[in-house]
Every structure is written in structure tokens, then in C-alpha cells.
Design a protein around this motif. Structure first.
Motif, short mmCIF file in Angstrom:
data_model
loop_
_atom_site.label_atom_id
_atom_site.label_comp_id
_atom_site.label_asym_id
_atom_site.label_seq_id
_atom_site.Cartn_x
_atom_site.Cartn_y
_atom_site.Cartn_z
N GLY A 1 27.22 42.61 34.92
CA GLY A 1 28.38 41.84 35.31
C GLY A 1 28.03 40.64 36.16
N TYR A 2 29.04 39.82 36.40
CA TYR A 2 28.89 38.60 37.18
C TYR A 2 29.48 38.79 38.56
N ASP A 3 28.83 38.19 39.56
CA ASP A 3 29.36 38.23 40.91
C ASP A 3 30.58 37.32 41.03
N VAL A 4 30.55 36.20 40.32
CA VAL A 4 31.65 35.24 40.38
C VAL A 4 31.92 34.73 38.97
N HIS A 5 33.17 34.72 38.59
CA HIS A 5 33.61 34.13 37.32
C HIS A 5 34.59 33.03 37.68
N LEU A 6 34.25 31.79 37.33
CA LEU A 6 35.13 30.66 37.62
C LEU A 6 35.93 30.34 36.37
N GLY B 1 40.69 31.33 28.68
CA GLY B 1 40.10 32.66 28.50
C GLY B 1 41.13 33.76 28.63
N VAL B 2 40.70 34.95 28.31
CA VAL B 2 41.56 36.13 28.45
C VAL B 2 41.26 36.73 29.82
N LEU B 3 42.25 36.75 30.67
CA LEU B 3 42.06 37.21 32.05
C LEU B 3 41.48 38.62 32.11
N ALA B 4 41.96 39.53 31.27
CA ALA B 4 41.45 40.90 31.28
C ALA B 4 39.97 40.94 30.93
N ASP B 5 39.53 40.12 29.98
CA ASP B 5 38.10 40.07 29.64
C ASP B 5 37.29 39.55 30.80
N ALA B 6 37.82 38.55 31.51
CA ALA B 6 37.11 38.01 32.67
C ALA B 6 36.95 39.07 33.75
N VAL B 7 37.98 39.85 33.99
CA VAL B 7 37.90 40.92 34.99
C VAL B 7 36.89 41.97 34.55
N VAL C 1 37.70 33.62 40.22
CA VAL C 1 38.34 32.50 40.90
C VAL C 1 39.14 31.72 39.85
N ALA C 2 40.46 31.76 39.98
CA ALA C 2 41.35 31.06 39.06
C ALA C 2 41.65 29.68 39.62
N MET C 3 41.26 28.66 38.87
CA MET C 3 41.47 27.28 39.31
C MET C 3 42.52 26.57 38.46
N VAL C 4 43.07 27.26 37.49
CA VAL C 4 44.08 26.70 36.59
C VAL C 4 45.08 27.79 36.26
N GLY C 5 46.11 27.44 35.51
CA GLY C 5 47.01 28.47 35.05
C GLY C 5 48.47 28.22 35.26
N LEU C 6 48.84 27.06 35.80
CA LEU C 6 50.25 26.82 36.06
C LEU C 6 51.09 26.87 34.80
N GLY C 7 50.58 26.37 33.68
CA GLY C 7 51.37 26.33 32.47
C GLY C 7 50.96 27.33 31.42
N THR C 8 50.19 28.35 31.81
CA THR C 8 49.66 29.28 30.80
C THR C 8 50.56 30.48 30.55
N SER D 1 38.03 41.36 42.86
CA SER D 1 39.23 40.65 43.32
C SER D 1 39.44 39.37 42.52
N ILE D 2 40.67 38.92 42.56
CA ILE D 2 41.04 37.64 41.96
C ILE D 2 41.56 36.77 43.09
N VAL D 3 41.05 35.55 43.15
CA VAL D 3 41.53 34.59 44.14
C VAL D 3 41.90 33.31 43.42
N GLY D 4 42.87 32.64 43.97
CA GLY D 4 43.25 31.34 43.44
C GLY D 4 42.61 30.25 44.26
N PHE D 5 42.38 29.12 43.63
CA PHE D 5 41.83 27.98 44.35
C PHE D 5 42.47 26.71 43.83
N ALA D 6 43.09 25.98 44.73
CA ALA D 6 43.65 24.66 44.41
C ALA D 6 43.12 23.69 45.45
#
Length: 145
Positions: A31-36, A42-48, A58-65, A81-86
């Protein structure tokens, strides 16, 4: 999270590939320590599912998804964990601290940008044309004539 040395990031081109999830798992079986997530495609469940124990998405997009299906169990059983970043939420002090961190990494890490081609400054229009057409892998360097 385990203490690991920073390794060169693995880039899996073509995020449209139908076997992307399998390729991601093969590239990092633990696995990955960080997925940007910088695309929102992408498929969020696959990323997790691709996160290592204690990893972060780290979710940096997604307002219109729209809504995303996600198994919360995959997060808490793996201490992930999932964190947002703007960046628009960052303060001037946050940005200055981040810039210092980037400078520290760049000065302490030997790296060389990939130079695709060198062109005389008089061919700047051709360089722009090639960049806009997506024909360049790497950097174009314009040199004084």
C-alpha cells in the motif's frame, strides 16, 4: 505509520486503464502512505483500498463530482484517513512554511529535470506550439541565440 525512507514516487500513467486498481496494487503490494487525488476521476473506494496501514488519502478536488460510495470499514480497520486540501484555505504563514519545506527537499535531494529538447529563443513560438499540442515529455529549454 511505519518509518520509511521517501522513495521516488511511482506514477502509473493512463488513469483510464480498466486494470488500474490491479496495477496500483502490484506497484505497491503493502500500500501507499499517501494517495493524492488531484483529478477527481478515480474511484474513491479503490484509492482507500490502496492505502498502507495508517495511510492518508488527500482529496484536492471533487466539488462537482457528486457522491462517492466508500466503505468506512476499510478506513478504520487500517487506521487510514481522508483529508481535504484546498490551497485557498492556506494562510500566508502556511504557504511560507510549505515553500521552505519544498526548498529544503529540493536542495537536499539530487534531481535533474527531464529535458526533452533545447531550442533557440527565436523558436519560442514553435516551443509553445509543441507544448500546447502535447508533444513534449519533459522540459523545453530556450537558449539565447
Amino acid at each position: 505509520m511505519a518509518d520509511r525512507r521517501v522513495q521516488r514516487p511511482r506514477v502509473l500513467k493512463n488513469h483510464h486503464a480498466p486494470d488500474l486498481s490491479a496495477r496500483v496494487r502490484r506497484a505497491a503490494p503493502d500500500g501507499y502512505d499517501v494517495h493524492l487525488d488531484t483529478s477527481g476521476h478515480g474511484v474513491l473506494a479503490d484509492a482507500v483500498d490502496s492505502l498502507a496501514r495508517g495511510g492518508r488519502l488527500v482529496a484536492m478536488v471533487g466539488l462537482g463530482t457528486g457522491p462517492s460510495a466508500l466503505s468506512v470499514g476499510a478506513l478504520y480497520t487500517n487506521d487510514a484517513s481522508i483529508v481535504g486540501f484546498a490551497i485557498s484555505n492556506a494562510t500566508t504563514a502556511d504557504l511560507a512554511e510549505a515553500a521552505r519545506g519544498v526548498v529544503d527537499v529540493l536542495t537536499a535531494t539530487p534531481w535533474r529535470p527531464r529535458i526533452a529538447d533545447r531550442l533557440p529563443l527565436s523558436e519560442a513560438a514553435e516551443a509553445h506550439r509543441r507544448l500546447e499540442a502535447g508533444e513534449v515529455r519533459g522540459r523545453l529549454v530556450l537558449t539565447p541565440s
